[in-house]
Design a protein around this motif. Structure first.
Motif, PDB file in Angstrom:
ATOM      1  N   ASN A  53       0.830  -1.208   0.000  1.00 13.48           N
ATOM      2  CA  ASN A  53       0.000   0.000   0.000  1.00 13.48           C
ATOM      3  C   ASN A  53       0.865   1.259   0.000  1.00 13.48           C
ATOM      4  N   ALA A  54       1.967   1.195   0.731  1.00 12.96           N
ATOM      5  CA  ALA A  54       2.872   2.341   0.775  1.00 12.96           C
ATOM      6  C   ALA A  54       3.475   2.607  -0.605  1.00 12.96           C
ATOM      7  N   LEU A  55       3.883   1.538  -1.282  1.00 13.16           N
ATOM      8  CA  LEU A  55       4.440   1.695  -2.626  1.00 13.16           C
ATOM      9  C   LEU A  55       3.402   2.277  -3.573  1.00 13.16           C
ATOM     10  N   ALA A  56       2.175   1.773  -3.466  1.00  7.03           N
ATOM     11  CA  ALA A  56       1.103   2.270  -4.328  1.00  7.03           C
ATOM     12  C   ALA A  56       0.841   3.754  -4.069  1.00  7.03           C
ATOM     13  N   TYR A  57       0.904   4.156  -2.799  1.00  8.76           N
ATOM     14  CA  TYR A  57       0.690   5.564  -2.452  1.00  8.76           C
ATOM     15  C   TYR A  57       1.770   6.448  -3.073  1.00  8.76           C
ATOM     16  N   TYR A  58       3.030   6.066  -2.894  1.00 11.91           N
ATOM     17  CA  TYR A  58       4.116   6.898  -3.416  1.00 11.91           C
ATOM     18  C   TYR A  58       4.092   6.960  -4.943  1.00 11.91           C
ATOM     19  N   GLN A  59       3.636   5.894  -5.582  1.00 14.47           N
ATOM     20  CA  GLN A  59       3.575   5.907  -7.040  1.00 14.47           C
ATOM     21  C   GLN A  59       2.544   6.890  -7.561  1.00 14.47           C
TER      22      GLN A  59
END
Length: 223
Positions: free
Chosen positions: A12-18
């Motif tokens: 979820n964190a990766l998706a947010y930063y993307q």
């Protein structure tokens, strides 16, 4: 290089930063491992890759090559690994030193070459963030010996290059593990200090876009 808030799920964190316009890409800080073990004994007759009398052709014909060239001390090879035993009697004469930080400047606590690494007279330790890149695993010293153990000195082993400068860049800890961040910092440091050859005897699984960018910077710099 950021730490995600406690309790956040990595995906979820990766998706947010993307989704952020100011982020080119987001990825985990991957773990890397050295890719071979160090032998406990050292002697030339065990270096079968250089000269294999028992199985002719199963070597690199190093002894024939040494009739033509034995290296050149102007060449700097960065050993990006677990560090290097820079006091080793078979390596000491071929260890790179950073001229602006050499001699008494090695311990003056001043960043004399203004590269953000004070007293980096023999390279840098990106694990502990200190100016001491001495090996605490053995792998880096082993690979450094293969690169450039002093030749024809009746001691230990012989490197592919008898004359060369080995730059110790410690990016892997005593267990042989490091991260994307430490590897990239090590590569960029080696390029900054003029290394044209980078030895990287390590790897991981999966795609690493950030490390690929660092490799491309090295390629663009002629390394």
């Amino acid at each position: 290089h950021v730490s995600i808030p406690k309790g956040w799920d990595l995906e979820n964190a990766l998706a947010y930063y993307q989704t952020r316009a100011d982020v080119q890409y987001a990825q985990p800080n991957l773990i890397y491992h050295i890719t071979e073990t160090s032998p406990s004994e050292t002697s030339f007759n065990q270096q079968w890759a250089w000269q294999n009398d028992a199985m002719p052709g199963a070597d690199v014909r190093a002894t024939a090559a040494w009739d033509k060239t034995r290296g050149r001390f102007t060449v700097v090879v960065a050993s990006i690994d677990t560090g290097v035993d820079y006091l080793h009697p078979d390596l000491g004469l071929n260890i790179w030193t950073n001229p602006p930080e050499a001699g008494l400047k090695c311990t003056d606590g001043i960043d004399n070459d203004l590269n953000d690494y004070p007293d980096d007279c023999r390279g840098w330790n990106f694990v502990a963030n200190t100016n001491d890149p001495r090996d605490d695993n053995g792998h880096g010293t082993h690979t450094a010996g293969t690169i450039g153990a002093v030749g024809n000195n009746a001691l230990g082993v012989t490197g592919a290059n008898w004359d060369v400068q080995i730059m110790p860049v410690k990016c892997f800890d005593s267990t042989g593990s490091g991260t994307t961040v430490s590897a990239i910092r090590g590569i960029d440091y080696a390029l900054q200090k003029g290394a044209k050859i980078l030895n990287n005897s390590w790897g991981t699984y999966g795609y690493d876009a950030a490390l690929l960018d660092a490799i491309k910077r090295a390629e663009d710099a002629g390394a």
